[in-house]
Design an enzyme around this catalytic site. Structure first.
Site, PDB file in Angstrom:
ATOM      1  N   THR A 109      31.765  39.115  41.925  1.00  0.00           N
ATOM      2  CA  THR A 109      32.436  38.075  42.719  1.00  0.00           C
ATOM      3  C   THR A 109      33.937  38.311  42.829  1.00  0.00           C
ATOM      4  O   THR A 109      34.659  37.453  43.344  1.00  0.00           O
ATOM      5  CB  THR A 109      32.191  36.686  42.101  1.00  0.00           C
ATOM      6  OG1 THR A 109      32.619  36.693  40.738  1.00  0.00           O
ATOM      7  CG2 THR A 109      30.721  36.313  42.173  1.00  0.00           C
ATOM      8  N   ALA A 110      34.416  39.452  42.339  1.00  0.00           N
ATOM      9  CA  ALA A 110      35.843  39.756  42.396  1.00  0.00           C
ATOM     10  C   ALA A 110      36.126  40.684  43.584  1.00  0.00           C
ATOM     11  O   ALA A 110      35.807  40.362  44.725  1.00  0.00           O
ATOM     12  CB  ALA A 110      36.286  40.366  41.062  1.00  0.00           C
ATOM     13  N   TYR A 111      36.703  41.848  43.343  1.00  0.00           N
ATOM     14  CA  TYR A 111      37.046  42.784  44.424  1.00  0.00           C
ATOM     15  C   TYR A 111      35.817  43.144  45.236  1.00  0.00           C
ATOM     16  O   TYR A 111      35.859  43.264  46.467  1.00  0.00           O
ATOM     17  CB  TYR A 111      37.698  44.016  43.805  1.00  0.00           C
ATOM     18  CG  TYR A 111      38.244  45.036  44.780  1.00  0.00           C
ATOM     19  CD1 TYR A 111      38.609  44.689  46.074  1.00  0.00           C
ATOM     20  CD2 TYR A 111      38.414  46.359  44.387  1.00  0.00           C
ATOM     21  CE1 TYR A 111      39.112  45.627  46.957  1.00  0.00           C
ATOM     22  CE2 TYR A 111      38.921  47.301  45.252  1.00  0.00           C
ATOM     23  CZ  TYR A 111      39.267  46.935  46.540  1.00  0.00           C
ATOM     24  OH  TYR A 111      39.765  47.874  47.412  1.00  0.00           O
ATOM     25  N   ASP A 134      42.578  34.447  35.609  1.00  0.00           N
ATOM     26  CA  ASP A 134      41.528  35.457  35.466  1.00  0.00           C
ATOM     27  C   ASP A 134      42.079  36.798  34.981  1.00  0.00           C
ATOM     28  O   ASP A 134      41.444  37.493  34.188  1.00  0.00           O
ATOM     29  CB  ASP A 134      40.812  35.650  36.802  1.00  0.00           C
ATOM     30  CG  ASP A 134      39.939  34.455  37.159  1.00  0.00           C
ATOM     31  OD1 ASP A 134      39.647  33.643  36.265  1.00  0.00           O
ATOM     32  OD2 ASP A 134      39.552  34.337  38.336  1.00  0.00           O
ATOM     33  N   GLY A 135      43.262  37.174  35.459  1.00  0.00           N
ATOM     34  CA  GLY A 135      43.845  38.442  35.024  1.00  0.00           C
ATOM     35  C   GLY A 135      44.113  38.459  33.530  1.00  0.00           C
ATOM     36  O   GLY A 135      43.850  39.458  32.852  1.00  0.00           O
ATOM     37  N   ASP A 191      38.153  54.240  52.936  1.00  0.00           N
ATOM     38  CA  ASP A 191      39.381  53.943  52.198  1.00  0.00           C
ATOM     39  C   ASP A 191      39.135  53.976  50.693  1.00  0.00           C
ATOM     40  O   ASP A 191      40.078  54.118  49.914  1.00  0.00           O
ATOM     41  CB  ASP A 191      39.924  52.566  52.585  1.00  0.00           C
ATOM     42  CG  ASP A 191      40.616  52.565  53.931  1.00  0.00           C
ATOM     43  OD1 ASP A 191      40.848  53.660  54.490  1.00  0.00           O
ATOM     44  OD2 ASP A 191      40.935  51.470  54.438  1.00  0.00           O
ATOM     45  N   ASN A 247      35.033  44.351  35.125  1.00  0.00           N
ATOM     46  CA  ASN A 247      34.724  43.960  36.504  1.00  0.00           C
ATOM     47  C   ASN A 247      34.196  45.125  37.336  1.00  0.00           C
ATOM     48  O   ASN A 247      33.075  45.089  37.816  1.00  0.00           O
ATOM     49  CB  ASN A 247      35.957  43.378  37.186  1.00  0.00           C
ATOM     50  CG  ASN A 247      36.074  41.887  36.985  1.00  0.00           C
ATOM     51  OD1 ASN A 247      35.224  41.267  36.360  1.00  0.00           O
ATOM     52  ND2 ASN A 247      37.137  41.305  37.504  1.00  0.00           N
ATOM     53  N   LEU A 301      33.248  41.373  46.074  1.00  0.00           N
ATOM     54  CA  LEU A 301      32.945  40.354  47.085  1.00  0.00           C
ATOM     55  C   LEU A 301      33.939  40.394  48.229  1.00  0.00           C
ATOM     56  O   LEU A 301      33.576  40.202  49.395  1.00  0.00           O
ATOM     57  CB  LEU A 301      32.934  38.966  46.433  1.00  0.00           C
ATOM     58  CG  LEU A 301      32.613  37.787  47.352  1.00  0.00           C
ATOM     59  CD1 LEU A 301      31.244  37.944  47.992  1.00  0.00           C
ATOM     60  CD2 LEU A 301      32.688  36.470  46.571  1.00  0.00           C
ATOM     61  N   SER A 302      35.199  40.685  47.924  1.00  0.00           N
ATOM     62  CA  SER A 302      36.223  40.698  48.977  1.00  0.00           C
ATOM     63  C   SER A 302      36.019  41.830  49.971  1.00  0.00           C
ATOM     64  O   SER A 302      36.500  41.761  51.100  1.00  0.00           O
ATOM     65  CB  SER A 302      37.620  40.784  48.360  1.00  0.00           C
ATOM     66  OG  SER A 302      37.868  42.074  47.831  1.00  0.00           O
TER      67      SER A 302
END
Length: 257
Positions: A157-159, A46-47, A146, A116, A161-162
């Site tokens: 769905t990347a950062y 993905d990167g 933070d 993204n 979602l986390s």
């Protein structure tokens, strides 16, 4: 007279599997420079796919990724067979990146694009304090956290979602604004915004509460103010197999455990 096969440009990450795949595919289908190709085939994870999309932004040449990395959420299944047919049958997705404009502590400013998300993260032991405006209206006078991010549907769905942000269908004209470890207001979990929204985030007490900003993998250190909006001109074209479209992947992610 048979129809001429489309010209392909193969790009690979530095991973051994990706380089091996490129050599095999070039031997089978040939290779042309990116500027002369009908399709760009990105081999990696993905990167690397994000890197390729940034490098080919506005080129009008669609990018088709095949997974030679780990997660591969943005990628199609790897196969050397029937590649021309797969490319011609693939679904086209047009991505609209975000534009990040920063004002920095050293007096400079910068602009970067994000497919993204745009994120801001604290760089000291103290929580960041941020003032958040949406379309020139203050929505959060002070957010202690933070960090914070604004994500596109493709990046939801990347950062995003986390850190427990919402998943957005690819076709939805929305952006997600999501805090990272919000301390105050403690109950604020983020918001969904129309994709035409302009988000301004001001760093409060920037001398002792250092914050860096990121547009995907582009980092800007010690920012004072960040403006985030959909870029009016930039486009990235991505191809996905019909049986594994990006829309289906994002929808399926909402039902995964």
């Amino acid at each position: 007279m048979p129809e001429k096969a489309p010209s392909l440009c193969f790009l690979s990450s530095e991973a051994d599997d990706a380089k091996k795949a490129k050599a095999e595919l070039v031997g089978r289908y040939g290779n042309v420079p990116a500027g002369e190709a009908d399709y760009i085939v990105a081999l990696g994870g993905d990167g690397f796919m994000l890197q390729t999309l940034h490098e080919t932004m506005n080129s009008e040449t669609p990018v088709y990724g095949m997974n030679r990395g780990s997660v591969g959420f943005l990628m199609n299944e790897y196969s050397t067979e029937n590649l021309h047919e797969r490319l011609q049958a693939a679904d086209m997705n047009e991505l609209r990146p975000l534009r990040m404009t920063t004002r920095n502590a050293d007096g400079t400013s910068s602009i970067a694009l994000a497919i993204n998300e745009v994120s801001m993260l604290r760089q000291s032991h103290q929580a960041a304090k941020l003032k958040v405006r949406v379309d020139d209206r203050i929505r959060l006078p002070e957010l202690a956290c933070d960090g914070i991010l604004v994500a596109t549907p493709a990046g939801s769905t990347a950062y995003n979602l986390s850190v427990h942000g919402p998943i957005i269908p690819l076709e939805a004209p929305l952006l997600a604004i999501t805090p990272v470890s919000a301390f105050r207001p403690r109950r604020w979990r983020g918001a969904l915004l129309p994709n035409r929204s302009v988000v301004d985030i001001e760093v409060l007490e920037p001398e002792k509460r250092l914050v860096n900003a990121f547009a995907d993998h582009t980092e800007v250190k010690h920012v004072l103010h960040v403006r985030i909006e959909q870029d009016p001109e930039a486009r990235a074209k991505v191809l996905s197999d019909p049986n594994r479209s990006w829309s289906e992947r994002i929808l399926a992610e909402q039902f995964s455990d």
